[in-house]
Design a protein around this motif. Structure first.
Motif, PDB file in Angstrom:
ATOM      1  N   THR A 364      10.964   0.689   5.259  1.00 34.88           N
ATOM      2  CA  THR A 364      10.530   1.593   5.148  1.00 34.88           C
ATOM      3  C   THR A 364       8.719   1.472   4.837  1.00 34.88           C
ATOM      4  OG1 THR A 364      12.211   2.563   6.315  1.00 34.88           O
ATOM      5  CG2 THR A 364      10.761   4.195   5.716  1.00 34.88           C
ATOM      6  N   ARG A 365       7.884   1.748   5.076  1.00 35.95           N
ATOM      7  CA  ARG A 365       6.520   2.195   4.947  1.00 35.95           C
ATOM      8  C   ARG A 365       6.080   3.453   4.194  1.00 35.95           C
ATOM      9  NH1 ARG A 365       2.020  -2.083   7.517  1.00 35.95           N
ATOM     10  NH2 ARG A 365       2.727  -4.641   6.391  1.00 35.95           N
ATOM     11  N   TYR A 366       6.433   3.579   2.830  1.00 33.77           N
ATOM     12  CA  TYR A 366       5.929   5.089   2.875  1.00 33.77           C
ATOM     13  C   TYR A 366       4.327   4.979   1.758  1.00 33.77           C
ATOM     14  CZ  TYR A 366      10.435   7.498   2.725  1.00 33.77           C
ATOM     15  OH  TYR A 366      11.832   7.961   3.014  1.00 33.77           O
ATOM     16  N   HIS A 367       3.698   5.448   2.843  1.00 34.96           N
ATOM     17  CA  HIS A 367       2.862   5.518   2.415  1.00 34.96           C
ATOM     18  C   HIS A 367       1.719   6.110   1.827  1.00 34.96           C
ATOM     19  CE1 HIS A 367       0.874   3.124   5.840  1.00 34.96           C
ATOM     20  NE2 HIS A 367       2.178   3.282   5.937  1.00 34.96           N
ATOM     21  N   THR A 377       5.529   8.890   5.112  1.00 34.62           N
ATOM     22  CA  THR A 377       6.009   7.356   6.377  1.00 34.62           C
ATOM     23  C   THR A 377       4.377   7.378   7.338  1.00 34.62           C
ATOM     24  OG1 THR A 377       7.074   8.861   8.114  1.00 34.62           O
ATOM     25  CG2 THR A 377       8.410   7.662   6.853  1.00 34.62           C
ATOM     26  N   GLY A 378       3.238   8.093   7.106  1.00 29.49           N
ATOM     27  CA  GLY A 378       2.489   7.660   8.068  1.00 29.49           C
ATOM     28  C   GLY A 378       1.412   7.456   6.928  1.00 29.49           C
ATOM     29  N   ARG A 397       4.819  11.392  -4.927  1.00 26.16           N
ATOM     30  CA  ARG A 397       6.209  11.870  -4.463  1.00 26.16           C
ATOM     31  C   ARG A 397       6.929  11.625  -2.980  1.00 26.16           C
ATOM     32  NH1 ARG A 397       8.183  15.081  -9.609  1.00 26.16           N
ATOM     33  NH2 ARG A 397       5.785  15.837  -9.888  1.00 26.16           N
ATOM     34  N   SER A 398       7.509  11.623  -2.986  1.00 25.07           N
ATOM     35  CA  SER A 398       8.038  11.561  -1.385  1.00 25.07           C
ATOM     36  C   SER A 398       8.554  13.361  -1.437  1.00 25.07           C
ATOM     37  CB  SER A 398       8.994  11.132  -0.958  1.00 25.07           C
ATOM     38  OG  SER A 398      10.148  11.543  -1.515  1.00 25.07           O
ATOM     39  N   ALA A 399       8.708  13.764  -0.104  1.00 27.57           N
ATOM     40  CA  ALA A 399       8.840  15.596   0.194  1.00 27.57           C
ATOM     41  C   ALA A 399      10.267  14.845  -0.059  1.00 27.57           C
ATOM     42  CB  ALA A 399       8.830  15.570   1.806  1.00 27.57           C
ATOM     43  N   ALA A 400      11.193  16.206   0.068  1.00 26.16           N
ATOM     44  CA  ALA A 400      12.715  16.113  -0.478  1.00 26.16           C
ATOM     45  C   ALA A 400      13.241  16.153   0.793  1.00 26.16           C
ATOM     46  CB  ALA A 400      12.752  17.469  -0.454  1.00 26.16           C
ATOM     47  N   ASP A 562      -9.007   1.693   6.141  1.00 29.07           N
ATOM     48  CA  ASP A 562      -8.777  -0.197   6.789  1.00 29.07           C
ATOM     49  C   ASP A 562      -7.807  -0.410   5.386  1.00 29.07           C
ATOM     50  OD1 ASP A 562     -10.847  -0.677   5.164  1.00 29.07           O
ATOM     51  OD2 ASP A 562     -12.145  -1.395   5.805  1.00 29.07           O
ATOM     52  N   GLN A 563      -7.373   0.196   4.286  1.00 27.56           N
ATOM     53  CA  GLN A 563      -7.255  -0.422   3.205  1.00 27.56           C
ATOM     54  C   GLN A 563      -5.715   0.139   2.846  1.00 27.56           C
ATOM     55  OE1 GLN A 563     -10.876   0.352   0.392  1.00 27.56           O
ATOM     56  NE2 GLN A 563     -11.207  -1.594   0.770  1.00 27.56           N
ATOM     57  N   GLU A 564      -4.720  -0.325   3.396  1.00 24.82           N
ATOM     58  CA  GLU A 564      -3.455   0.471   3.450  1.00 24.82           C
ATOM     59  C   GLU A 564      -2.823   0.598   1.807  1.00 24.82           C
ATOM     60  OE1 GLU A 564      -0.952   0.939   7.024  1.00 24.82           O
ATOM     61  OE2 GLU A 564      -0.965  -1.279   6.704  1.00 24.82           O
ATOM     62  N   SER A 565      -2.088   1.092   1.681  1.00 25.75           N
ATOM     63  CA  SER A 565      -1.355   1.601   0.771  1.00 25.75           C
ATOM     64  C   SER A 565       0.032   2.004   0.498  1.00 25.75           C
ATOM     65  CB  SER A 565      -2.224   2.187  -1.066  1.00 25.75           C
ATOM     66  OG  SER A 565      -3.211   1.878  -1.136  1.00 25.75           O
ATOM     67  N   TYR A 566       1.248   0.871   0.289  1.00 28.22           N
ATOM     68  CA  TYR A 566       2.200   1.941   0.597  1.00 28.22           C
ATOM     69  C   TYR A 566       3.336   1.029  -0.465  1.00 28.22           C
ATOM     70  CZ  TYR A 566       2.555  -2.946   2.939  1.00 28.22           C
ATOM     71  OH  TYR A 566       2.238  -4.114   2.958  1.00 28.22           O
ATOM     72  N   LEU A 567       4.463   1.603  -0.117  1.00 29.65           N
ATOM     73  CA  LEU A 567       5.617   1.379  -1.394  1.00 29.65           C
ATOM     74  C   LEU A 567       6.356   1.144  -0.063  1.00 29.65           C
ATOM     75  CD1 LEU A 567       7.707   1.286  -3.810  1.00 29.65           C
ATOM     76  CD2 LEU A 567       8.203   3.455  -3.021  1.00 29.65           C
ATOM     77  N   LEU A 568       6.428  -0.604  -0.223  1.00 27.65           N
ATOM     78  CA  LEU A 568       8.279  -0.432   0.916  1.00 27.65           C
ATOM     79  C   LEU A 568       9.093  -0.828   0.637  1.00 27.65           C
ATOM     80  CD1 LEU A 568       8.361  -2.332   3.485  1.00 27.65           C
ATOM     81  CD2 LEU A 568       8.553  -4.195   2.537  1.00 27.65           C
TER      82      LEU A 568
END
Length: 574
Positions: A364-367, A377-378, A397-400, A562-568
């Motif tokens: 799962t990618r967390y952008h 996730t988007g 930080r992600s949402a709760a 066009d430059q994705e930054s994410y945590l997988l």
């Protein structure tokens, strides 16, 4: 001189000579049953002085171990306890010989102190074959031990000693460059503190200046006493070598196991909290070794406790009883992968698995969203964000979480970064926050307050090995530096070491992108040999390796469409 005695239900031979092929004589202690017979051998060879008591050389660790786990000290006089090796009083009564050898240049063995060298590996090979043909041996030799005594198992197994029958590799790195000397290309200060604090303090030749064995009364690093000049001449400058070698070369290759040649049956046991030294090596060793009979177990708690507790000893005896004694221990029913799944509060739930990474993983990618510093996730785009390149960086930080979420497996991050100089060091810290926004830390193998994941990369080392890279495990070559053009963005794929946590509903997941090591600001514990601020001794602040004129500028993260930054993340469905 060899000394023999019968004590504490064992026949013990101290300082037994073991001659190597070049004529040098190593010294070994042999603990065996009183009754004559042929028994399987459990062996270690290493640099920590076979005669130095755990309680004296590592008092802080021993005191914390037995305070947390009193069972460790039960059923033994504990006179023969030795750092990261088995307690013979818990093995000899079961019909095993316990053999401890001081490696070349350490303890009671003379010679050049050169850790993990080809010469040392050959010595271990010869010690295995020597032990196999002793009158008290049944010809089956097993290797067992933590850390150093695990790392050299990978090395010697690649030489395929005929009598090496089984190995228990407890928390032991397998890649000298990536897991021990340089994380993501950044020099690890641990090598310096380890060598000065643990290795040279028991170098052979300290003699009368060394501690004395509580059992024999002899100097643990004797018997001869050498001058300081002779001691320096008799040891390799381990830290100086890696400090001078920023790229993978023959020095590192000689000290990295050829896992494809490892065919010995083994159990590899890793620690979720060992970020900075061992878990990657145990997992990579399990995956890459050619052995047909291999198992992986991953646990939590401290570096020592899982080896010495009743849980650990029982697992070891099932494994070695099966391979060294041919007993029906139930090991044939052992799951190929056994996980102690971690929950907050140091709660662990045992679970059997078939493979690693888990086949059912939902990658799962967390952008990273620069507009509100969130993880979502988007895909997100927005303004670039800058931070001081040796500072605390940025936190996303992600949402709760709406529901409990398990993260178990390798982790990776993709960042688009520029610097106003020709390089930048990036530190990625995977963290969690509770319902009140407070960061939650965990017992690590070498620090009581660790985050759940760490990753590092020097931007000029961003080149990937196309054949070995996986989406969840970037693999960098570290042999072709590519300096940055100031102000020009590049894409970085950063490996974050494998982890496990069942994150409760209401918690938030965070990613720190920093210019220096994680630091929770905690106070050091009395008696500890280094600050305990979340990373233990695994620091990355050498001014020679990180000169301010290159690494002290400003780093910028970019978020163009066009430059994705994410945590997988490895999300495991319930």
């Amino acid at each position: 001189m060899t000394e023999s005695r019968i004590a504490d239900g064992m026949r013990i031979d101290f300082d037994v000579p073991v001659e190597m092929d070049d004529g040098l004589v190593l010294r070994a202690d042999v603990f065996r049953p009183v009754e004559d017979g042929q028994y399987p051998v459990l062996m270690t060879m290493g640099p920590y002085a076979k005669g130095l008591a755990f309680q004296e050389g590592w008092k802080f660790n021993w005191d914390r171990l037995v305070a947390a786990w009193p069972e460790v000290a039960e059923g033994s006089t504990n006179k023969y306890q030795n750092w990261e090796t088995v307690d013979p009083e818990k093995w000899v009564p079961d019909g095993y010989v316990c053999l401890r050898v001081d490696s070349r240049g350490a303890g009671r063995s003379p010679g050049l102190l050169d850790p993990w060298s080809a010469r040392e590996t050959q010595d271990l090979y010869e010690c295995i074959e020597w032990a196999a043909v002793r009158p008290w041996s049944n010809g089956k030799v097993g290797l067992s031990g933590i850390s150093y005594y695990a790392m050299n198992q990978w090395h010697v197994a690649a030489l395929q000693p005929p009598h090496l029958t089984a190995m228990l590799v407890q928390e032991g790195a397998s890649d000298y460059y990536r897991e021990f000397a340089r994380h993501g290309g950044i020099l690890s200060g641990f090598l310096n503190s380890w060598y000065r604090g643990l290795h040279t303090t028991v170098q052979h030749g300290l003699g009368e200046r060394s501690a004395r064995s509580r059992v024999t009364g002899e100097p643990v690093a004797g018997p001869e006493t050498l001058t300081e000049e002779d001691l320096v001449a008799n040891r390799v400058d381990v830290y100086g070598e890696v400090r001078a070698r920023p790229l993978v070369d023959q020095h590192y290759r000689d000290r990295t196991a050829d896992l494809g040649k490892v065919v010995t049956p083994f159990l590899s046991t890793a620690n979720w909290g060992g970020q900075g030294l061992h878990p990657r090596g145990n997992i990579e060793g399990f995956l890459a070794a050619a052995s047909e009979q291999k198992w992986l177990e991953i646990h939590g708690d401290t570096h020592s406790s899982p080896f010495y507790t009743n849980y650990g000893v029982a697992m070891q005896k099932r494994f070695f009883g099966h391979f060294l004694k041919g007993e029906d221990t139930g090991w044939d029913k052992q799951p190929r992968v056994a996980l102690r799944v971690r929950h907050p509060g140091e709660v662990f739930v045992d679970r059997a698995e078939n493979e690693w990474p888990l086949a059912r993983t939902r990658w799962t990618r967390y952008h990273l969203n620069p507009n509100d510093m969130s993880l979502g996730t988007g895909p997100a785009s927005g303004p670039s964000l800058s931070y001081q390149a040796t500072g605390d960086g940025l936190l996303f930080r992600s949402a709760a979480l709406a529901e409990q979420t398990e993260l178990t497996g390798p982790v990776a991050a993709r960042l688009v970064l520029s610097s106003d100089t020709t390089d930048a060091d990036v530190f990625c810290c995977l963290v969690v926050f509770d319902e009140n926004g407070q960061e939650v830390t965990f017992q690590g193998s070498n620090d009581p307050r660790t985050p759940i994941g760490l990753g590092w990369l020097r931007a000029s080392h961003r080149k990937l090995d196309a054949q070995r890279t996986l989406p969840h495990r970037p693999y960098h070559t570290h042999d072709d530096p590519q300096p940055l053009t100031p102000g020009e963005p590049v894409t970085l794929d950063i490996e974050i070491w494998p982890t496990c946590l069942v994150v409760p509903a209401g918690y938030r997941i965070g990613l720190m992108v920093r210019g220096r090591d994680y630091d929770n600001g905690a106070e050091a514990l009395p008696g500890a040999k280094y600050p305990l601020r979340g990373i233990g001794p695994f620091t990355h602040n050498d001014p020679v390796d990180r000169p301010a004129e290159i690494f002290g500028g400003t780093a910028t993260l970019h978020f163009e469409p066009d430059q994705e930054s994410y945590l997988l993340l490895p999300v495991i469905p319930e």
